[in-house]
Design a protein around this motif. Structure first.
Motif, PDB file in Angstrom:
ATOM      1  N   VAL A 130       0.873  -1.178   0.000  1.00 51.06           N
ATOM      2  CA  VAL A 130       0.000   0.000   0.000  1.00 51.06           C
ATOM      3  C   VAL A 130       0.905   1.220   0.000  1.00 51.06           C
ATOM      4  O   VAL A 130       1.900   1.250   0.713  1.00 51.06           O
ATOM      5  CB  VAL A 130      -0.952  -0.019   1.231  1.00 51.06           C
ATOM      6  N   PRO A 131       0.630   2.233  -0.822  1.00 50.48           N
ATOM      7  CA  PRO A 131       1.541   3.386  -0.900  1.00 50.48           C
ATOM      8  C   PRO A 131       1.891   3.986   0.462  1.00 50.48           C
ATOM      9  O   PRO A 131       3.055   4.220   0.754  1.00 50.48           O
ATOM     10  CB  PRO A 131       0.784   4.367  -1.789  1.00 50.48           C
ATOM     11  N   MET A 132       0.873   4.209   1.274  1.00 53.20           N
ATOM     12  CA  MET A 132       1.111   4.720   2.625  1.00 53.20           C
ATOM     13  C   MET A 132       0.125   4.043   3.561  1.00 53.20           C
ATOM     14  O   MET A 132      -0.994   3.727   3.179  1.00 53.20           O
ATOM     15  CB  MET A 132       0.888   6.235   2.698  1.00 53.20           C
ATOM     16  N   LEU A 133       0.544   3.825   4.792  1.00 56.63           N
ATOM     17  CA  LEU A 133      -0.359   3.258   5.783  1.00 56.63           C
ATOM     18  C   LEU A 133      -0.727   4.389   6.743  1.00 56.63           C
ATOM     19  O   LEU A 133       0.120   4.866   7.506  1.00 56.63           O
ATOM     20  CB  LEU A 133       0.316   2.115   6.538  1.00 56.63           C
ATOM     21  N   ILE A 134      -1.962   4.829   6.642  1.00 54.20           N
ATOM     22  CA  ILE A 134      -2.385   6.005   7.390  1.00 54.20           C
ATOM     23  C   ILE A 134      -3.391   5.590   8.459  1.00 54.20           C
ATOM     24  O   ILE A 134      -4.330   4.837   8.186  1.00 54.20           O
ATOM     25  CB  ILE A 134      -3.038   7.034   6.438  1.00 54.20           C
ATOM     26  N   ALA A 188      -9.668   4.698   5.651  1.00 56.54           N
ATOM     27  CA  ALA A 188     -10.413   3.491   5.268  1.00 56.54           C
ATOM     28  C   ALA A 188      -9.494   2.426   4.675  1.00 56.54           C
ATOM     29  O   ALA A 188      -9.573   1.250   5.041  1.00 56.54           O
ATOM     30  CB  ALA A 188     -11.533   3.854   4.291  1.00 56.54           C
ATOM     31  N   VAL A 189      -8.623   2.832   3.749  1.00 63.41           N
ATOM     32  CA  VAL A 189      -7.731   1.855   3.113  1.00 63.41           C
ATOM     33  C   VAL A 189      -6.729   1.319   4.134  1.00 63.41           C
ATOM     34  O   VAL A 189      -6.420   0.124   4.161  1.00 63.41           O
ATOM     35  CB  VAL A 189      -7.001   2.491   1.913  1.00 63.41           C
ATOM     36  N   GLY A 190      -6.246   2.210   5.003  1.00 64.82           N
ATOM     37  CA  GLY A 190      -5.306   1.768   6.028  1.00 64.82           C
ATOM     38  C   GLY A 190      -5.935   0.776   6.993  1.00 64.82           C
ATOM     39  O   GLY A 190      -5.347  -0.256   7.332  1.00 64.82           O
ATOM     40  N   GLY A 191      -7.142   1.092   7.425  1.00 68.56           N
ATOM     41  CA  GLY A 191      -7.839   0.184   8.334  1.00 68.56           C
ATOM     42  C   GLY A 191      -8.117  -1.150   7.684  1.00 68.56           C
ATOM     43  O   GLY A 191      -7.972  -2.211   8.305  1.00 68.56           O
ATOM     44  N   HIS A 192      -8.498  -1.108   6.419  1.00 73.23           N
ATOM     45  CA  HIS A 192      -8.761  -2.345   5.675  1.00 73.23           C
ATOM     46  C   HIS A 192      -7.493  -3.187   5.566  1.00 73.23           C
ATOM     47  O   HIS A 192      -7.518  -4.400   5.760  1.00 73.23           O
ATOM     48  CB  HIS A 192      -9.284  -1.959   4.286  1.00 73.23           C
ATOM     49  N   THR A 193      -6.394  -2.529   5.294  1.00 72.40           N
ATOM     50  CA  THR A 193      -5.115  -3.243   5.156  1.00 72.40           C
ATOM     51  C   THR A 193      -4.739  -3.934   6.459  1.00 72.40           C
ATOM     52  O   THR A 193      -4.318  -5.096   6.476  1.00 72.40           O
ATOM     53  CB  THR A 193      -4.006  -2.260   4.749  1.00 72.40           C
ATOM     54  N   LEU A 194      -4.912  -3.228   7.555  1.00 70.05           N
ATOM     55  CA  LEU A 194      -4.579  -3.824   8.850  1.00 70.05           C
ATOM     56  C   LEU A 194      -5.515  -4.987   9.164  1.00 70.05           C
ATOM     57  O   LEU A 194      -5.093  -6.002   9.718  1.00 70.05           O
ATOM     58  CB  LEU A 194      -4.663  -2.758   9.946  1.00 70.05           C
ATOM     59  N   LEU A 201       0.778 -11.908  -2.978  1.00 69.84           N
ATOM     60  CA  LEU A 201       0.877 -10.452  -2.828  1.00 69.84           C
ATOM     61  C   LEU A 201      -0.477  -9.800  -3.096  1.00 69.84           C
ATOM     62  O   LEU A 201      -1.193 -10.198  -4.026  1.00 69.84           O
ATOM     63  CB  LEU A 201       1.919  -9.891  -3.801  1.00 69.84           C
ATOM     64  N   VAL A 202      -0.795  -8.807  -2.293  1.00 61.73           N
ATOM     65  CA  VAL A 202      -2.019  -8.017  -2.486  1.00 61.73           C
ATOM     66  C   VAL A 202      -1.619  -6.555  -2.566  1.00 61.73           C
ATOM     67  O   VAL A 202      -0.922  -6.045  -1.681  1.00 61.73           O
ATOM     68  CB  VAL A 202      -3.010  -8.218  -1.317  1.00 61.73           C
ATOM     69  N   TYR A 203      -2.042  -5.899  -3.627  1.00 61.04           N
ATOM     70  CA  TYR A 203      -1.722  -4.481  -3.806  1.00 61.04           C
ATOM     71  C   TYR A 203      -2.986  -3.679  -3.577  1.00 61.04           C
ATOM     72  O   TYR A 203      -3.967  -3.822  -4.300  1.00 61.04           O
ATOM     73  CB  TYR A 203      -1.155  -4.232  -5.206  1.00 61.04           C
ATOM     74  N   GLN A 204      -2.963  -2.803  -2.572  1.00 60.73           N
ATOM     75  CA  GLN A 204      -4.090  -1.920  -2.272  1.00 60.73           C
ATOM     76  C   GLN A 204      -3.969  -0.686  -3.154  1.00 60.73           C
ATOM     77  O   GLN A 204      -3.187   0.213  -2.882  1.00 60.73           O
ATOM     78  CB  GLN A 204      -4.075  -1.529  -0.781  1.00 60.73           C
ATOM     79  N   LEU A 205      -4.748  -0.643  -4.209  1.00 63.82           N
ATOM     80  CA  LEU A 205      -4.586   0.395  -5.224  1.00 63.82           C
ATOM     81  C   LEU A 205      -5.640   1.492  -5.091  1.00 63.82           C
ATOM     82  O   LEU A 205      -6.842   1.224  -5.180  1.00 63.82           O
ATOM     83  CB  LEU A 205      -4.671  -0.218  -6.635  1.00 63.82           C
ATOM     84  N   ALA A 206      -5.148   2.712  -4.860  1.00 64.39           N
ATOM     85  CA  ALA A 206      -6.028   3.884  -4.865  1.00 64.39           C
ATOM     86  C   ALA A 206      -5.319   5.085  -5.463  1.00 64.39           C
ATOM     87  O   ALA A 206      -5.968   6.036  -5.899  1.00 64.39           O
ATOM     88  CB  ALA A 206      -6.495   4.221  -3.450  1.00 64.39           C
ATOM     89  N   VAL A 207      -3.977   5.056  -5.427  1.00 65.72           N
ATOM     90  CA  VAL A 207      -3.188   6.157  -5.973  1.00 65.72           C
ATOM     91  C   VAL A 207      -1.986   5.548  -6.709  1.00 65.72           C
ATOM     92  O   VAL A 207      -1.722   4.356  -6.592  1.00 65.72           O
ATOM     93  CB  VAL A 207      -2.686   7.116  -4.875  1.00 65.72           C
ATOM     94  N   ALA A 208      -1.277   6.401  -7.424  1.00 66.31           N
ATOM     95  CA  ALA A 208      -0.092   5.936  -8.129  1.00 66.31           C
ATOM     96  C   ALA A 208       1.028   5.626  -7.151  1.00 66.31           C
ATOM     97  O   ALA A 208       1.086   6.203  -6.060  1.00 66.31           O
ATOM     98  CB  ALA A 208       0.375   7.015  -9.117  1.00 66.31           C
ATOM     99  N   VAL A 250      -4.990  -7.416  -7.044  1.00 61.40           N
ATOM    100  CA  VAL A 250      -5.166  -5.973  -6.874  1.00 61.40           C
ATOM    101  C   VAL A 250      -6.468  -5.737  -6.130  1.00 61.40           C
ATOM    102  O   VAL A 250      -7.536  -6.128  -6.593  1.00 61.40           O
ATOM    103  CB  VAL A 250      -5.202  -5.261  -8.242  1.00 61.40           C
ATOM    104  N   ASN A 251      -6.371  -5.144  -4.960  1.00 58.35           N
ATOM    105  CA  ASN A 251      -7.552  -4.770  -4.183  1.00 58.35           C
ATOM    106  C   ASN A 251      -7.835  -3.305  -4.512  1.00 58.35           C
ATOM    107  O   ASN A 251      -7.115  -2.411  -4.067  1.00 58.35           O
ATOM    108  CB  ASN A 251      -7.256  -4.965  -2.686  1.00 58.35           C
ATOM    109  N   TYR A 252      -8.845  -3.077  -5.317  1.00 61.06           N
ATOM    110  CA  TYR A 252      -9.044  -1.764  -5.944  1.00 61.06           C
ATOM    111  C   TYR A 252     -10.007  -0.898  -5.136  1.00 61.06           C
ATOM    112  O   TYR A 252     -11.150  -1.296  -4.878  1.00 61.06           O
ATOM    113  CB  TYR A 252      -9.564  -1.971  -7.356  1.00 61.06           C
ATOM    114  N   HIS A 253      -9.531   0.297  -4.784  1.00 64.00           N
ATOM    115  CA  HIS A 253     -10.338   1.217  -3.991  1.00 64.00           C
ATOM    116  C   HIS A 253     -10.812   2.416  -4.786  1.00 64.00           C
ATOM    117  O   HIS A 253     -11.290   3.376  -4.201  1.00 64.00           O
ATOM    118  CB  HIS A 253      -9.536   1.675  -2.770  1.00 64.00           C
ATOM    119  N   ASN A 254     -10.635   2.375  -6.066  1.00 60.00           N
ATOM    120  CA  ASN A 254     -11.050   3.415  -6.992  1.00 60.00           C
ATOM    121  C   ASN A 254     -10.059   4.572  -7.039  1.00 60.00           C
ATOM    122  O   ASN A 254      -9.398   4.881  -6.043  1.00 60.00           O
ATOM    123  CB  ASN A 254     -12.463   3.945  -6.695  1.00 60.00           C
TER     124      ASN A 254
END
Lengths: 388, 397
Positions: free
Chosen positions: A36-40, A44-50, A94-101, A117-121
């Motif tokens: 994931v580009p950043m874990l914040i 939402a994406v960060g929480g999902h990743t965790l 491998l799982v890529y959380q994709l929302a940004v470049a 690819v786990n796509y978040h739009n």
């Protein structure tokens, strides 16, 4: 190998791709690592990743999180993606959380481990064009990366059918739909007391409290909310307040929003806050009278579900994924025009029966979405897609 | 995501909500009709916010740059044709004057050589300038003014050079004297601060390394000394003379044209300085794209750029907007442009600021200083790039 996509309307979309135990065995999966580009924190994406990491580890899989930017404020241990080459092992999925470049796409494309690819739009570049050309570039690049990964990834997991359609358009042959994993069901003990006291004090002055949660970005339409509040105060309730919760991602847009508030004389009734803890955010949900969303684009709309969970009626402009997320649970507006929004909220606030109906619908919608069930199916769905 | 369950028979809520929405729409229209709001309030509110957006250079910059370049390239042919005629007129042989009694055969030869060299330099320079300025159709009026200024500069340079050579105290005209005077036309750029890093960067290059806008070829020479198969390209004829004296191979021409003439993956490394930093935005983007095509996968691109604050005041646009043509760009923008053109692993290295921009007051630079006001430039000012950007050509197409 034939393509496989979720069946629209099926509550358990992952069922079409189930056989998780068999999939994992076929893969001989020993680890599920996420990129994931950043874990914040509180994202939402960060929480999902965790959450996915917890699920993987609970199933006996090793699981690390790799990022392209480490700022020292991550809510969990992360590694720079360049370190994966040294940590890779047999049986990695491998799982890529994709929302940004992200520059990690280049690395992922150079590897041959199974990849989902786990796509978040991706926010359409158009939204940023008047404000931030760097963001236009980033979003354009992100879309290019989405397409590029279509031939590399075994499959794509989307948070909605709206997002799944984009995956299919991009060339993903195998897709599934499961919601972003959210930590719903926060009870009153988890509300931050000082924040609640602050908001309660504001309420004593009278007037309704509107809430919107989302990044301060052009596609989120905070400027529309401000116009709607302006008109609402003019026509219905001169004491109404708007609470905007979200971090700044477009400096030019954020600056314009602040100047807009000043120019319209709304500085005393619009609050802009960011980086709230979960307990502080809960206080805002509990204190608000209505959740308003006028976004032009939302990738999933996690705050809508959080509003349902907080028994908050929702008024939303029907764009993007919003109609799919709302279902019949919110007041779905065909226009984001200030007067239409102002009038809709006024009607909601004075019509107790309507308000109660929307709140009940929100609870029912949460049951339909079945977050616990989605959580149970997430790992098996990811492994199933990886085995394609 | 499960779709919502179909409306249950007998459930009045959904249809009630629809009815409520219709009532809301009616009420909203009624409020407007009753004059509780001015007719244009919604539009005015929206326009007010739109007016807070940054002034428009950031809208679709990269795509707009491409469109400008493509359309300007088509228009360039006509401009170039006219400029070539002008260059021919400038470089045409002058009627020989009566030779002084002491004139020698050698001096007549140098005189003719000077005219030929000057004409060639003018032609190459004008062609280079024409291509550079033709890349943005929307500023054509200004570009024509600049072309006129620069041609005036060239014309004046020829006149002063002629006078200078006649005043030469070495007893006669010579090629060395000619070359020395022509060096005054070199770009006022000081690459000393990044020279070592550039040489080190390309010391293991797997192929030919090009220095685009190499000026006097000193960095090409340094790379060659380190065992690099290096060469340079520069549009100025004087660059060829200076580079020749250093033993560095330099081709005369525009970097843009040269890169376009190369096959894919023809270079093992590329260093760009000089006009890359001061060209039109469309040209810069095109240059980066051609660089990406010309470099092998995994090869390095290096750019020496100068951030706006480090340029002399007279070189900064009075209404500074980073994306306007000819405006200096920040390293951050360069980083994005480089990545957009297909490069990865972009690194930004800050170069020492000591020295900054300096003016040379030597007697040799005097003729150049005299020409500056006529051209609206201060060519005596030497500028030291503030950053060196390094990037790797992506291995994946």
């Amino acid at each position: 190998m034939s393509d496989s996509h979720s069946t629209a309307g099926s509550a358990g979309s992952a069922a079409a791709l189930d056989g998780s135990a068999g999939s994992a065995a076929a893969l001989d999966a020993r680890a599920l690592h996420q990129f994931v580009p950043m874990l914040i924190a509180n994202d939402a994406v960060g929480g999902h990743t965790l959450d996915v990491q917890r699920l993987a580890r609970a199933a006996g899989l090793a699981s690390k999180i790799f990022v392209d930017t480490i700022n020292g404020e991550e809510p969990a241990e992360v590694h720079h993606f360049s370190a994966y080459a040294d940590l890779a092992g047999p049986g990695d999925v491998l799982v890529y959380q994709l929302a940004v470049a992200s520059p990690m796409v280049e690395m992922l494309c150079s590897r041959d481990e199974p990849l989902v690819v786990n796509y978040h739009n991706i926010t359409p570049p158009d939204a940023f064009a008047p404000w931030d050309y760097v963001a236009v570039l980033d979003q354009t690049r992100a879309r290019d990366e989405l397409v590029r990964l279509a031939t590399r990834a075994s499959g794509g997991l989307a948070a909605s059918h709206f997002n799944e359609a984009e995956l299919i358009d991009a060339g993903y042959r195998h897709t599934a739909v499961l919601p972003v994993l959210l930590d719903l069901g926060r009870n009153d003990e988890q509300v931050d007391t000082p924040t609640m006291e602050h908001l309660t004090l504001l309420k004593k002055a009278g007037g309704s409290d509107w809430l919107f949660v989302g990044r301060l970005a052009p596609n989120k339409g905070q400027d529309r909310l401000i116009r709607a509040l302006y008109v609402h105060r003019k026509l219905y309730d001169p004491d109404a307040r708007l609470h905007l919760v979200g971090r700044e991602v477009s400096p030019a847009y954020a600056e314009a929003i602040r100047r807009y508030v000043d120019v319209l004389g709304l500085a005393g009734c619009i609050e802009i806050v960011a980086d709230l803890t979960a307990a502080e955010l809960s206080a805002y949900y509990r204190s608000a009278d209505v959740y308003v969303c006028l976004s032009e684009h939302e990738g999933f709309g996690a705050p809508l579900l959080e509003a349902f969970d907080a028994s908050l009626p929702v008024v939303a402009y029907a764009a993007g994924v919003i109609p799919e997320m709302l279902g019949p649970a919110g007041m779905r507006l065909g226009s984001a025009a200030p007067t239409d929004v102002a009038t809709a909220i006024a009607r909601l606030l004075r019509d107790e029966r309507l308000r109660a109906s929307l709140i009940a619908r929100g609870h029912e919608r949460l049951r339909e979405i079945d977050m616990p069930g989605a959580r149970d199916r997430t790992l098996s769905t990811l492994l199933s897609l990886a085995s394609r | 995501m499960p779709e919502h369950t179909p409306e249950r028979r007998g459930d009045a809520t959904s249809s009630s909500i629809e009815a409520v929405l219709q009532e809301i729409a009616l009420e909203a229209r009624q409020r407007k009709a009753d004059g509780e709001m001015t007719d244009n309030l919604e539009d005015e509110l929206a326009a007010l916010f739109t007016g807070l957006a940054p002034i428009g250079t950031k809208r679709w910059f990269f795509e707009a740059a491409r469109v400008h370049f493509d359309s300007a390239t088509r228009g360039y042919q006509g401009i170039l044709s006219g400029l070539r005629d002008l260059a021919g007129a400038i470089g045409s042989p002058v009627q020989p004057a009566a030779e002084p009694p002491r004139a020698t055969v050698a001096s007549r030869t140098v005189d003719r050589l000077f005219k030929v060299v000057a004409a060639a330099r003018v032609d190459a320079r004008v062609e280079h300038l024409a291509k550079e300025v033709a890349a943005f159709a929307s500023t054509s009026v200004r570009t024509l003014e600049v072309i006129e200024q620069r041609l005036g500069y060239v014309d004046e340079a020829l006149r002063l050079l002629g006078e200078r050579i006649e005043e030469d105290n070495d007893g006669g005209r010579s090629l060395n004297s000619l070359a020395r005077h022509l060096e005054h036309r070199l770009p006022p750029e000081d690459l000393e601060a990044c020279s070592g890093t550039v040489v080190e960067t390309f010391s293991n290059a797997g192929g030919k390394v090009l220095h685009g806008d190499c000026a006097d070829g000193r960095i090409v020479s340094s790379m060659m000394a380190a065992g690099v198969d290096a060469y340079g390209v520069d549009p100025r004829v004087e660059a060829a003379y200076s580079a020749m004296r250093r033993g560095a191979p330099v081709r005369i021409g525009a970097v843009l044209d040269h890169l376009a003439s190369l096959g894919d993956a023809a270079l093992g490394g590329l260093f760009l300085s000089g006009s890359i930093d001061r060209g039109s935005s469309a040209c810069q983007l095109r240059l980066l794209e051609l660089s990406s095509q010309a470099l092998c996968g995994g090869a390095t691109l290096a750019l020496a750029v100068t951030e706006p604050s480090r340029l002399p005041e007279e070189h900064r646009d009075g209404a500074f907007a980073e994306l306007l043509d000819w405006s200096p760009k920040t390293p951050g923008t360069w980083e994005e442009m480089i990545a957009y053109a297909g490069f990865v692993d972009v690194r930004v290295l800050a170069l020492p600021a000591s020295g900054g921009s300096t003016r040379s007051n030597t007697a040799e630079m005097a003729p150049v200083a005299e020409m500056a006001p006529a051209a609206g430039m201060a060519p005596a000012t030497r500028v030291r790039p503030s950053h060196l950007l390094l990037a790797v050509r992506s291995r994946v197409a």
